[in-house]
Structure formats: structure tokens, C-alpha cells
Design a protein around this motif. Structure first.
Motif, short mmCIF file in Angstrom:
data_model
loop_
_atom_site.label_atom_id
_atom_site.label_comp_id
_atom_site.label_asym_id
_atom_site.label_seq_id
_atom_site.Cartn_x
_atom_site.Cartn_y
_atom_site.Cartn_z
N ARG A 239 0.83 -1.22 0.00
CA ARG A 239 0.00 0.00 0.00
C ARG A 239 0.86 1.25 0.00
NH1 ARG A 239 -5.94 -0.82 2.51
NH2 ARG A 239 -6.30 -2.70 1.28
N SER A 240 1.95 1.23 0.77
CA SER A 240 2.79 2.43 0.83
C SER A 240 3.44 2.71 -0.53
CB SER A 240 3.84 2.32 1.94
OG SER A 240 4.86 1.41 1.55
N ILE A 241 3.85 1.65 -1.22
CA ILE A 241 4.45 1.83 -2.55
C ILE A 241 3.43 2.42 -3.53
CG2 ILE A 241 5.26 0.56 -4.60
CD1 ILE A 241 7.54 0.67 -2.77
N MET A 242 2.22 1.85 -3.56
CA MET A 242 1.22 2.33 -4.53
C MET A 242 0.70 3.72 -4.16
SD MET A 242 -0.69 -1.22 -5.61
CE MET A 242 -1.13 -0.74 -7.28
N ASN A 243 0.60 3.97 -2.84
CA ASN A 243 0.20 5.32 -2.42
C ASN A 243 1.22 6.36 -2.85
OD1 ASN A 243 -2.27 4.91 -1.19
ND2 ASN A 243 -1.37 4.42 0.81
N LYS A 244 2.50 6.01 -2.69
CA LYS A 244 3.54 6.97 -3.06
C LYS A 244 3.53 7.19 -4.57
CE LYS A 244 8.41 8.15 -2.74
NZ LYS A 244 9.73 7.84 -2.18
N ALA A 245 3.37 6.10 -5.35
CA ALA A 245 3.33 6.24 -6.81
C ALA A 245 2.14 7.10 -7.23
CB ALA A 245 3.27 4.86 -7.47
N GLY A 246 0.96 6.83 -6.64
CA GLY A 246 -0.23 7.61 -6.98
C GLY A 246 -0.07 9.07 -6.61
N THR A 247 0.53 9.31 -5.44
CA THR A 247 0.75 10.69 -5.00
C THR A 247 1.69 11.42 -5.95
OG1 THR A 247 0.40 10.02 -2.71
CG2 THR A 247 1.55 12.10 -3.06
N LEU A 248 2.77 10.73 -6.36
CA LEU A 248 3.71 11.36 -7.30
C LEU A 248 3.03 11.66 -8.63
CD1 LEU A 248 6.86 9.19 -6.52
CD2 LEU A 248 6.73 11.69 -6.30
N LEU A 249 2.20 10.74 -9.12
CA LEU A 249 1.47 10.99 -10.37
C LEU A 249 0.55 12.20 -10.22
CD1 LEU A 249 0.55 7.30 -11.35
CD2 LEU A 249 2.06 8.83 -12.64
N ASP A 276 -8.33 2.14 -8.69
CA ASP A 276 -8.37 3.09 -7.57
C ASP A 276 -7.19 2.98 -6.62
OD1 ASP A 276 -10.60 4.36 -8.42
OD2 ASP A 276 -12.00 3.16 -7.22
N ARG A 277 -6.48 1.86 -6.69
CA ARG A 277 -5.28 1.76 -5.83
C ARG A 277 -4.32 2.89 -6.16
NH1 ARG A 277 -5.81 -3.10 -8.41
NH2 ARG A 277 -6.93 -4.75 -7.31
N LEU A 278 -4.23 3.25 -7.43
CA LEU A 278 -3.42 4.41 -7.83
C LEU A 278 -4.24 5.68 -7.89
CD1 LEU A 278 -1.04 3.30 -10.76
CD2 LEU A 278 -0.40 3.90 -8.43
N LEU A 279 -5.48 5.57 -8.38
CA LEU A 279 -6.26 6.77 -8.64
C LEU A 279 -6.69 7.50 -7.36
CD1 LEU A 279 -6.21 6.41 -11.64
CD2 LEU A 279 -8.69 6.76 -11.70
N THR A 280 -6.93 6.76 -6.28
CA THR A 280 -7.35 7.44 -5.05
C THR A 280 -6.26 8.38 -4.51
OG1 THR A 280 -8.92 5.69 -4.55
CG2 THR A 280 -8.25 7.09 -2.71
N PRO A 281 -5.02 7.89 -4.30
CA PRO A 281 -3.99 8.85 -3.87
C PRO A 281 -3.67 9.89 -4.95
CG PRO A 281 -3.02 6.67 -4.28
CD PRO A 281 -4.51 6.50 -4.31
#
Lengths: 327, 327
Positions: A239-249, A276-281
Motif C-alpha cells: 500500500r505504501s508503494i502504490m500510495n507513493k506512486a499515486g501521490t507522485l502521479l 483506484d489503488r493508484l487513482l485514489t492517492p
């Protein structure tokens, strides 16, 4: 029946489809690219796949099938006006006069463009962007790239070199990028960037269910899809990896929105599968950093026809070019 | 003689010029806007200035002078297609049908657009950008804004809301912006941002020659031009402020370049007067953060006709619109 051929040429596979003038794919075939056999072999494969698709569909439907024009999406830097593939690293092509070769082989009007542009054109006009006027599309896969469609027209920029969103240097990222810069967006937020950072952290002893799935040497087999699986099982590292990737995007897109004011952002490529794993952050970061006037009206969605958009886009791009040439 | 009228409407002054079809300003007048008298008064002033300029030039040159069309650059959000000034905070305008009013008053075709767009159009087509195909212009003044011209066409985006480069949220900036966000580029890198940060630092006891020039209460009189003066005398505080502003501008532009691939970046507005004091750190930051393919070909320059670009751009914008309407 009159159709357009759309061809999506990747480093691994070539997909060729026949598309009706209204954007429906009626027939599609797929072959290994075998780029190592050289440009002539790949061009001949593209040509024969177009012929084979037309013959196959004619036999299957019992209707005479006429291909009006062909559109080809190619990786790398493409000069659509001159019809030349300037540089494609994963195909080993440099300054290849693809249009001239294919037109004389096929006796058809042929149009080429960068594959991200044709993909985004397909999604913008016939996929998630249908009905929207100003669309910014990004593809998240091995790398990250972007393209814009405004009132039905692709945006190019100087030397057709717009769309390198993956090479925005982000504060806080420090990894070297093969492009020569350090900390490019795609060093973390692409599918391969996430996988590389995951492997590195697991090797350093990070706790995650992924270490159980891929113990020891088997870690090399880990893919971006595994991150989504671990995420769904509540794995906090994934989750932390995908949250960080989504946030950076989201942050990179917050730099783009004030400049070009899209009405819709489409996230495509392999990254679209993360949903949504990427789109939410991504949305959380993006919406917190843009003017209310944008925030209230801007939508962010995943691609609708992720698998077909490259083919549809290439074919409909050829249709637009061909109709303009007939004027 | 046939000319186009170009009008640049600011919160303080209105400048009206007559421009030849090849882009030369032959006559120009300037009046206080007096926005507080209301929209009707300002529209009447615009109309009478166009008539006065035409009559003045005719008397001066002894040539009959015919105004073919008028272009007006207005601050804020403008809808050029509907001819409506949607929102201009510093004029107090909201949803004003400016084109309808001016056309019926003047009996002339009238075209309006946002003033940064008309200014950048003027610079891109008849100023520093002459001969370039893909131009990104930024204006650095009270705020920071941007506009793009590609192959002679202005870029608009959804609801004509592209060009808010000043409202990119920058890492490391924390000041609240009147727009509601925090850390927008223009909170530091605009002329007024630099002045505000300077005053704050000097009040906190920062050592600078500026404290000698503006002791105590007089600090309120300090302007951006004083920063350039202090910079030229080697004042290290003034240099640090301008270096930081230039670096921030360069970083924001490094986010824009991969997305839209300009061939030329023009820095205009009051900030253009700072010249290399801003451009040197700007270029250093920008070039260190973009792909070599951009770096090798991208130029960054200050505006060539900074004072006239708004008038030339508005007039030539009207010429382009009028000629298209005649097709």
C-alpha cells in the motif's frame, strides 16, 4: 465493407485491427514483433498482417472488405509529417522511412505517429474521453508518457517532442534515470519503477507478504500485478508503494493542469489495471494542489478500452488524416 | 491606410494603438482606466480611444485611416467565442458582453481575449518569437501567467482556462495565496512576491543596502526595480531573492517543457526588466532538469517589444480572427 487498419507496434507484440469508420474493432490479430530480425522484417510483418486481417475478415463475414487507409502507432520519436520513425530504442530503429516503404508495399495511404499519441487519441475520441473537448492522457507502464487531444486534434510541440511527462524531475526522488537525469517521475511511479523499488526494499528486509510469495532468488519474478494483489490483502508495504506512486502521479499532474487546463485526465497503460489503488492517492494529491476552478470540473478516470485503444486510435487517426488529405 | 486597432486594458491604464497589417504600431495613446466608474464608462473609453487614435493618426499623416477590426486584451477569464468578459477582479467585471456592446457602439468587428494571451501572441508572432513555431510565453508581474502559441494558434484548454503557471504549487513554498492554495509559484517568484518577501526579511533585520535606502516606515515604498538596483551594487540579500525567484521559475518551467515541448520560452511582463538577473538562475535550473533533446534546442529569452506586445498582439489577434471569419 470499408474499414481502416490500425496497427499498434510494441517491442514485444504487434496488434493489427480492422476498425469501422465509427470506431468499432471488427477483427484483430496479434503476432510477436521479433524486432531482432530487423526493420525490413518488421515492416513486412505489419504489411502482411494488414492483408491477412482483411482477408480473414472477408472470409469470416462473407463481405468484401476494403481497407481505406492504415494507421500505425510506433514507439519512440516519430515524425508523422515526413512519415519517418526517427528513433525507437526497443525496436532498434533510426530514421526509418516507414510510410514510404509501407505505402509502396501495400498500395494504401499509410499514416504513422507515436504509439502514446495514437493510444490517447483512441481513448480521447472513442473511449473514456468520448464527448470531452480537452483531454490529457497518460500511460503508466514500463515508462510514463502523455499526450493531449484538444477539439479532436493531437498536440505535438516542437519536433513532435511533447508528452514526456515521465521525465519531469520530482523533488524527493533521487534515482538515476536511463535518460541521464536524476529523480524522473517514472523512476518511481511507473510499473517498472514500483517493482524496482519494491525489490530493493524487500532485499533490505522490508516486511511484506510479497517476501513470502517470492522468497530468495524468486524475488526477480515479482511483477506490478503482485503489488495490486498484496495491496488487496491489506499488505501495508504494498500500500505504501502504490500510495507513493499515486501521490507522485497526482503531483506531476498538478503541474500540468494549470498550464493546459484539461477537462478530463485518462490514466491508461498497465497502470490502469491498478485502478483506484493508484487513482485514489493520485486524485487526493492532485485536487489538493489545483485552483478550485479546475478542481470543480476536472475528472480523472482510467482508460475504457485499454486493450483496444492503440488499435482504434491508430485506425481513427488514419481516418482523420486521410479525410483531411482528401479535402 | 488600413489598420487594426489593438487595445490593452489593465487595472491602471488602457493603451490603444493602431497597427499595420504587418504588425507595426503607427500610433498609440494611453489613458487611465478609472475602473471604479464602472464597466459602461470603461467600454465607452475603449471605443472613444479607438476613434480618437484613428482621427489623430489621419490628421497627423494626412492619410485617410480605416480601422478594419479591433482586438482587446482584457484581464481575467475571457470567453473569446462568446465575446464575454467572464470575470476580471481588478476591473470589477463579471459576465460582461463586451463584444456586443463595442461592436454596436463602433460599427466594427471586435474580438476579445485574455490579455496574457494577446500579449504572448504579439511577442510570439511579431516579437522575440518571430520565426519560431512552438512558443511558451510567461509574464512575471503582480502575478505570473502563461500562454502558448503553436503554429500561429493560441492554446486555450477547457473553458479557456490554460495558462495559470503562477498557481503551480511549489515544494518548499508555504505562503498562502489569495487563490486559496498555499505555496503557489507567484507567492515568491512574481515581482510582488519578491517585494513582499524582501520587506518581510528586512523587517526581521536582514542585512541589505535596501534597509539604508528605505529605512523604517519608508520600507513600504520599495519596488521590484529597487531589487535590481541593489543586485547591481552587489547586495547579497537582493541577489539571494532574485536567484531564488529565477530558480523557482526555472523549476516550474522544467515541469512544463516535457509536457508541451516549446521551441522558445519568452519571459515578459515587468519581470523581463530584470533580464539576466532572473534569466541566469532560471536557465541554470531549467536546463539541469530537462532531457538533453530539449536542452540542446530550447531557447529562453526576454520579450523583445515588452511595452508594445499587448497592443500589437491584440491588433494582430483581431486580424487573424477577422480574416478567418471572412473565409
Amino acid at each position: 465493407m470499408e474499414v481502416y487498419a490500425g496497427v499498434d507496434v510494441g517491442g514485444t507484440n504487434i496488434v493489427c485491427g480492422l476498425v469501422t469508420p465509427s470506431g468499432d474493432v471488427v477483427h484483430q490479430i496479434k503476432r510477436a514483433t521479433e524486432a531482432s530480425k530487423g526493420p525490413d522484417s518488421v515492416l513486412e510483418k505489419i504489411a502482411s498482417m494488414i492483408e491477412e486481417a482483411a482477408a480473414g475478415y472477408a472470409a469470416h463475414s462473407g463481405e468484401e472488405t476494403s481497407v481505406i487507409a492504415a494507421g500505425i502507432g510506433l514507439p519512440g520519436f516519430v515524425d508523422p509529417e515526413e512519415g519517418i520513425a526517427r528513433f525507437a530504442g526497443n525496436l532498434g530503429w533510426r530514421n526509418l522511412p516507414a510510410v514510404e516503404r509501407l505505402e509502396s508495399r501495400l498500395n494504401l495511404p499509410v499514416y504513422i505517429d507515436n504509439d502514446v499519441r495514437t493510444y490517447v487519441y483512441g481513448e480521447a475520441m472513442y473511449g473514456a474521453g468520448k464527448g470531452y473537448k480537452d483531454v490529457l492522457g497518460i500511460t503508466v507502464g514500463t515508462g510514463i508518457a502523455s499526450a493531449m487531444v484538444n477539439s479532436g486534434k493531437l498536440f505535438y510541440g516542437f519536433r513532435n517532442m511533447s508528452g514526456e511527462l515521465g521525465h519531469i524531475v520530482m523533488e524527493g526522488l533521487t534515482d538515476p534515470c536511463p535518460c541521464g537525469l536524476q529523480g524522473c517521475l517514472e523512476t518511481f511511479a511507473s510499473a517498472s519503477g514500483m517493482v524496482r523499488h519494491t525489490k530493493k526494499a524487500l532485499r533490505n528486509g522490508e516486511a511484506s507478504i510479497l517476501s513470502e510469495w517470492y522468497p530468495g532468488e524468486r524475488l526477480e519474478e515479482l511483477t506490478a500485478a503482485d503489488l495490486s494483489r498484496a495491496y488487496d490483502q491489506g499488505d501495508s508495504f504494498a500500500r505504501s508503494i502504490m500510495n507513493k506512486a499515486g501521490t507522485l502521479l497526482g503531483r506531476a499532474l498538478s503541474y500540468a493542469v494549470p498550464l493546459v487546463s484539461p477537462e478530463l485526465i485518462i490514466v491508461g497503460g498497465g497502470g490502469a489495471l491498478a485502478g483506484d489503488r493508484l487513482l485514489t492517492p493520485l486524485k487526493q494529491e492532485l485536487y489538493s494542489r489545483i485552483l478550485p476552478d479546475y478542481r470543480e470540473r476536472l475528472n480523472v478516470v482510467t482508460a475504457l478500452n485499454n486493450d483496444d485503444a492503440g488499435v482504434t486510435g491508430s485506425a481513427m487517426y488514419a481516418k482523420q488524416k486521410h479525410e483531411n488529405a482528401m479535402l
